[in-house]
Design a protein around this motif. Structure first.
Motif, mmCIF file in Angstrom:
data_model
loop_
_atom_site.group_PDB
_atom_site.id
_atom_site.type_symbol
_atom_site.label_atom_id
_atom_site.label_comp_id
_atom_site.label_asym_id
_atom_site.label_seq_id
_atom_site.Cartn_x
_atom_site.Cartn_y
_atom_site.Cartn_z
ATOM 1 N N GLU B 52 -39.073 -0.861 26.646
ATOM 2 C CA GLU B 52 -40.505 -0.684 27.634
ATOM 3 C C GLU B 52 -41.331 -1.706 26.514
ATOM 4 O O GLU B 52 -42.795 -1.670 26.981
ATOM 5 C CB GLU B 52 -40.667 0.766 27.728
ATOM 6 N N ARG B 53 -41.150 -2.016 25.384
ATOM 7 C CA ARG B 53 -42.115 -2.309 24.110
ATOM 8 C C ARG B 53 -42.692 -4.282 24.920
ATOM 9 O O ARG B 53 -41.147 -4.510 24.001
ATOM 10 C CB ARG B 53 -42.063 -2.113 22.635
ATOM 11 N N ASN B 71 -44.445 -2.968 15.819
ATOM 12 C CA ASN B 71 -44.029 -2.429 14.522
ATOM 13 C C ASN B 71 -43.204 -2.419 14.454
ATOM 14 O O ASN B 71 -42.036 -3.010 13.527
ATOM 15 C CB ASN B 71 -44.760 -1.501 14.251
ATOM 16 N N GLU B 91 -47.658 0.051 18.060
ATOM 17 C CA GLU B 91 -47.147 0.848 19.735
ATOM 18 C C GLU B 91 -47.213 0.907 20.967
ATOM 19 O O GLU B 91 -48.171 0.727 21.389
ATOM 20 C CB GLU B 91 -46.618 2.171 18.840
ATOM 21 N N TYR B 92 -45.806 1.425 21.756
ATOM 22 C CA TYR B 92 -46.641 1.531 23.019
ATOM 23 C C TYR B 92 -46.507 2.217 23.585
ATOM 24 O O TYR B 92 -45.221 3.130 23.728
ATOM 25 C CB TYR B 92 -45.744 0.149 24.443
ATOM 26 N N PRO B 93 -46.911 2.593 24.359
ATOM 27 C CA PRO B 93 -48.308 2.316 25.128
ATOM 28 C C PRO B 93 -49.200 2.438 23.685
ATOM 29 O O PRO B 93 -50.236 1.239 24.324
ATOM 30 C CB PRO B 93 -48.546 3.291 26.004
ATOM 31 N N GLY B 94 -49.501 3.465 22.816
ATOM 32 C CA GLY B 94 -50.444 3.360 22.084
ATOM 33 C C GLY B 94 -51.660 3.156 22.595
ATOM 34 O O GLY B 94 -52.236 3.656 23.479
ATOM 35 N N LEU B 95 -52.976 3.481 21.518
ATOM 36 C CA LEU B 95 -54.135 3.641 21.795
ATOM 37 C C LEU B 95 -54.332 1.984 22.580
ATOM 38 O O LEU B 95 -56.174 2.327 23.302
ATOM 39 C CB LEU B 95 -54.978 3.792 20.605
#
Lengths: 398, 398
Positions: B52-53, B71, B91-95
């Motif tokens: 999903e990333r 990353n 990262e996913y979903p991440g900020l």
């Protein structure tokens, strides 16, 4: 274990379809078009080998449940108890594009294209597939997305699913034991992984017999394996044919599929006695996993769990070795939404199931990661996987 | 066999990138964004486990080649010889959504979003991924598609690729021999397939040693297996744990991955002496395959090949048992465009490689399908796979 059912019941699937129809009514929509293979299996129990030949499920607010499939899959679909209309197209690419057959199905259900939602923009570009999005098919500016609703629905696991995950954890645990006993220096990770997968599958078949149904084309029911050596410093290394050596770090995985569901189990092993540096990172990784598991409580946010682990890494100057968040939901797919990630605001609710797997990746040394499958309960959490976590058990005599 | 290289050369990848840049210039575009995992591997040799990333490759008309990766994959990408810019998101979903990092990369290359093409509408909805399409990201009505150009580029195989396909055919042939010898009544298809895959992989590793690199995460380098019994009447059945019985029809497959490429070999076997009915369909299937192979000639259309086979089925009243077209291109993926299909107008050109696998699927009896891998040459064709096709060799003593 054999007395537990190893299929999802028809009643459970009907509950899922009812939830979809209630959502359509709330949103004042006529129907929903599903292109995602896993979501189709989830809703109507139709498992198939995905190819460039598009497949779609259409659910109407008034109880319609229909599928558009290639001729090659027609006989599979006609007998499904939850499908009351099947549109079969001859072939892809064919003389008429399959998406026009989908339009026929939607029209036959009396669903207005302007009152239709979808899980994705169209059939995904699998292999050589090319075709219009649903919006392009109907010449609409956009089609409402059901992705958030569907992800939420799938994230809350029923008692039936949790029972399957418990069975998966049982066989995954056995498979991991077989794997660990098979690891010896001089052999390669691919050979040992295949052999252990085979032995564990044979053991499971001996007990479950022909009641076991494989839902994935070309995927072994139990898949166990590992990565060894410095490449474990990459969280997702690809396989190598390098022989195992003394001093290698090993990061394993073990999954057993039960009616399409699996729990996740991963362990960090060391070939020979761990040195001080290996022990240092191993111990911090174990502590971070404990913190992650303890943080899983109903009512908290996914982000809070990841933040608790992040704070531990930061307090111990370990952030340079972190490559990913704390974990992810799972069940039918290897990763599912939501995510134990600082950017995910989802509130943890009973029935959600997550991997908890904070990892450290140290260049030149290797990767350190245990992963366990954790169920959110009414008053806390329950860890469904139970393989030993301590270095003593995870040391391989070279 | 061991003297042949088992990786794609840097020169070959540079040729592919040059072809992309020439296309961009012809189309008066600044750049191309690639989301498809296989196409990224094809162009820059970056193989990875898709999640999903999101991952994307950006190729600029002026020679820019950059990637946007999580990353977790950063260390994999930084050392790639053909990548001169890497944007890593945490990262996913991440900020911050990863697609905004992709916008950064496109801006850093000086590529105008209005002069950008893409292979697909956006990152595909893998696992729990959700995000904007490229058109939504840049608030454009649409983004030009490079799908047709890229499919055409990939369809013409170089001499390097053909050499890999020959090696794949060699190991696939060996693996199929091991598989056929392993088939006995009373055991299940999953067990035998795993065991034979393992034995064939071990034999290949013994010869190729550590020069062999696995490009797929969790996929065995040699995958050999079969479906048995009445379920073979479905072209794509899922696995069962039903033991093999005398009289069973068996439809096999055998693929060996070489630097990400594979040839396709499939055979129809019979457990015990074939009865008259089995022999009838078997013989017609063999004849149809001969017609399909003979029809593969440079300058003809894909549709012509399928029509020749279709006409044979029609003349012999066999169309009720046909479920799919004659074959498909292949190489890196199990199926690729173009297709040997009455709806595919693509002209056959030297270097194209197809499966030829017309099949008959008779309810209650089973499936009949041989598949061979056929190269289009300057003056005709060459069959790259060479396992025996006649019933005498394909009968298993029960």
């Amino acid at each position: 274990m054999t007395t537990t059912p190893i299929e999802i019941s028809l009643q459970e699937r009907q509950n899922r379809l009812t939830a979809v129809r209630e959502w359509l009514q709330r949103e004042e929509l006529d129907g929903l078009c599903i292109f995602n293979q896993v979501m189709i299996a989830y809703l109507v129990g139709y498992h198939f080998q995905q190819t460039e030949r598009p497949v779609a499920l259409v659910i109407g607010a008034l109880g319609q449940q229909g599928m558009m499939v290639p001729n090659l899959e027609g006989d599979h679909v006609r007998d499904l108890p939850l499908i009351n209309e099947v549109v079969v197209y001859p072939e892809y690419p064919g003389l008429r594009h399959p998406m026009h057959f989908l339009a026929d199905l939607i029209a036959c259900f009396g669903i207005s294209p302007t009152k239709l939602a979808a899980d994705q923009v169209g059939y995904p570009p699998v292999w050589g597939y090319r075709g219009p999005t649903l919006a392009e098919l109907f010449d609409l500016p956009r089609v409402p997305s059901a992705a958030d609703f569907l992800a939420g629905l799938r994230s809350r696991k029923s008692t039936e699913i949790v029972a399957l995950l418990r069975q998966s954890a049982y066989w995954g645990n056995l498979a991991h034991e077989i794997l660990q006993r098979s690891i010896v220096t001089g052999r390669t990770e691919i050979e040992i992984g295949q052999e252990a997968s085979h032995a564990a599958t044979a053991a499971m078949f001996a007990q479950l017999g022909s009641a076991y149904r494989n839902h994935d084309w070309g995927v072994t029911p139990i898949h166990v394996g590992f990565k060894a050596g410095p490449e474990t410093a990459f969280p997702h290394p690809l396989g190598t044919s390098r022989p195992i050596q003394e001093g290698d770090l090993i990061v394993t995985w073990s999954t057993a599929k039960m009616a399409g569901y699996h729990a996740e189990l991963e362990r960090t092993l060391i070939v020979g006695e761990a040195d001080d540096e290996q022990r240092f990172y191993f111990d911090h990784m174990c502590r971070a996993q404990e913190i992650g598991i303890a943080a899983i409580q109903p009512g908290r946010r996914c982000a809070d769990v990841d933040q608790a682990v992040y704070d531990y890494w930061a307090a111990n100057d370990l952030l340079p070795y972190v490559r990913h968040h704390t974990g992810h939901a799972l069940g039918m797919e290897i990763h599912e939404a939501p995510f134990l990630d600082r950017g995910d605001e989802t509130i943890l609710a009973p029935g959600m199931v997550f991997s908890v797997e904070p990892g450290l990746y140290v260049p030149g040394i290797g990767g350190f990661r245990h992963s366990d499958t954790v169920l959110v309960t009414e008053d806390g959490n329950e860890v469904l996987t139970y393989y030993p976590r301590e270095l003593g058990h995870l040391t391989i005599q070279p």
